[in-house]
Design a protein around this motif. Sequence first.
Motif, mmCIF file in Angstrom:
data_model
loop_
_atom_site.group_PDB
_atom_site.id
_atom_site.type_symbol
_atom_site.label_atom_id
_atom_site.label_comp_id
_atom_site.label_asym_id
_atom_site.label_seq_id
_atom_site.Cartn_x
_atom_site.Cartn_y
_atom_site.Cartn_z
ATOM 1 N N LYS A 136 0.830 -1.208 0.000
ATOM 2 C CA LYS A 136 0.000 0.000 0.000
ATOM 3 C C LYS A 136 0.864 1.257 0.000
ATOM 4 O O LYS A 136 0.539 2.250 -0.668
ATOM 5 C CB LYS A 136 -0.921 -0.004 1.225
ATOM 6 C CG LYS A 136 -2.079 -0.991 1.144
ATOM 7 C CD LYS A 136 -2.932 -0.930 2.401
ATOM 8 C CE LYS A 136 -4.090 -1.926 2.328
ATOM 9 N NZ LYS A 136 -4.917 -1.904 3.576
ATOM 10 N N LYS A 195 0.839 4.058 -2.786
ATOM 11 C CA LYS A 195 0.512 5.422 -2.392
ATOM 12 C C LYS A 195 1.586 6.395 -2.833
ATOM 13 O O LYS A 195 1.277 7.501 -3.303
ATOM 14 C CB LYS A 195 0.328 5.494 -0.873
ATOM 15 C CG LYS A 195 -0.233 6.818 -0.378
ATOM 16 C CD LYS A 195 -0.551 6.740 1.107
ATOM 17 C CE LYS A 195 -1.255 8.007 1.582
ATOM 18 N NZ LYS A 195 -1.613 7.940 3.017
ATOM 19 N N LYS A 254 -8.924 14.413 -1.592
ATOM 20 C CA LYS A 254 -9.605 13.823 -2.749
ATOM 21 C C LYS A 254 -9.366 12.320 -2.741
ATOM 22 O O LYS A 254 -8.239 11.873 -2.498
ATOM 23 C CB LYS A 254 -9.072 14.439 -4.058
ATOM 24 C CG LYS A 254 -9.784 13.940 -5.308
ATOM 25 C CD LYS A 254 -9.319 14.678 -6.559
ATOM 26 C CE LYS A 254 -7.922 14.309 -6.981
ATOM 27 N NZ LYS A 254 -7.546 14.896 -8.296
ATOM 28 N N PRO A 255 -10.423 11.533 -2.986
ATOM 29 C CA PRO A 255 -10.245 10.082 -3.052
ATOM 30 C C PRO A 255 -9.315 9.712 -4.204
ATOM 31 O O PRO A 255 -9.206 10.463 -5.182
ATOM 32 C CB PRO A 255 -11.670 9.564 -3.314
ATOM 33 C CG PRO A 255 -12.571 10.671 -2.863
ATOM 34 C CD PRO A 255 -11.828 11.942 -3.159
ATOM 35 N N PRO A 256 -8.578 8.567 -4.109
ATOM 36 C CA PRO A 256 -8.697 7.595 -3.022
ATOM 37 C C PRO A 256 -7.810 7.874 -1.817
ATOM 38 O O PRO A 256 -8.142 7.466 -0.711
ATOM 39 C CB PRO A 256 -8.270 6.289 -3.711
ATOM 40 C CG PRO A 256 -7.283 6.733 -4.748
ATOM 41 C CD PRO A 256 -7.777 8.065 -5.247
ATOM 42 N N VAL A 257 -6.689 8.595 -2.006
ATOM 43 C CA VAL A 257 -5.752 8.756 -0.888
ATOM 44 C C VAL A 257 -5.163 10.160 -0.789
ATOM 45 O O VAL A 257 -4.364 10.429 0.103
ATOM 46 C CB VAL A 257 -4.574 7.756 -1.009
ATOM 47 C CG1 VAL A 257 -5.055 6.328 -0.864
ATOM 48 C CG2 VAL A 257 -3.807 7.955 -2.322
ATOM 49 N N TYR A 258 -5.539 11.056 -1.667
ATOM 50 C CA TYR A 258 -4.823 12.326 -1.778
ATOM 51 C C TYR A 258 -5.166 13.297 -0.653
ATOM 52 O O TYR A 258 -6.340 13.491 -0.315
ATOM 53 C CB TYR A 258 -5.121 12.978 -3.130
ATOM 54 C CG TYR A 258 -4.797 12.080 -4.298
ATOM 55 C CD1 TYR A 258 -3.516 11.570 -4.477
ATOM 56 C CD2 TYR A 258 -5.785 11.727 -5.213
ATOM 57 C CE1 TYR A 258 -3.220 10.739 -5.535
ATOM 58 C CE2 TYR A 258 -5.496 10.894 -6.281
ATOM 59 C CZ TYR A 258 -4.211 10.398 -6.435
ATOM 60 O OH TYR A 258 -3.923 9.561 -7.485
#
Length: 286
Positions: free
Chosen positions: A72, A76, A159-163
Amino acid sequence: MTREEYRSALDDLICLVSCAVNGTAPDKERVLTMNQDNLYTAASRHMLTAIAGYALESAGVENEAFIQSKNKAVRKEILFDRELAAVRGKLEENGIRYMVLKGSVLKDCYPGIGMRQMADIDIFIDPAKREDVRRIMYEMGYKSPDLPKDEYLHDVYEKPPVYNFEMHTLLFGPTFSDRFSELNERFTKRLIRDDNEHRGFHFSDEDFYLYMIAHEYKHYSGGGTGLRSLLDTYVYLRRVPLDMAYVAREIEKLGIGDFEAANRSLALHLFGGEPLTEEEREMLDY
């Protein structure tokens, strides 16, 4: 987990991350004696699960939780790099001065992708362009908490997914230290333009270290900080040659010369495999 079990898990974690950043494999027999559940809990609290996963793999030990965390973190970092390039492009298009801070710089000092886990990307922007940045981020699909902006030193955009981006208008806030806040103008004047055709800037290697230590001191003096900050110090010092005479002069102006010296000594000894002094052990425990 008892205090003694947590202390043992932290010692195991220090062993693993030391091996990872120094390019050595930990002893497999010792790794097999580690309590993996306690180890993962400790690593999670210090945002060191990915780098610990690297070390476990190098010892030939598979643990699904650490494997997933490492994968992950790698994903990321790739996503963050791509999105950061897009945000920088928009800032360039709009003629906005900016400088990338903290983890986005430090991650490149680590020997493997995803080793330096990050929750967000920090960017220092021209305060006069704060509203322009807000418009740009909204146009890129970001949302931010509806807070009174003037009461905060940075705006958060998600902002999705991880920002997750934090846009800072000051390097040092007045709520932390008047002495530090006075250095905002001095540090800003010393910024180096990336090149003549772009609006991006960066610190000198020495000034980045000063900023990093000042940021760490803020957390340390406010109740302690994590092992990841100490590891950042070690990795940066090992990777980047610094003019330490310049660092010593400037760190005294911040009034944290004793902290920098003690923190540097602890980092180099701890992750370099050297015995700790009694004072260093006390600092580590704190």
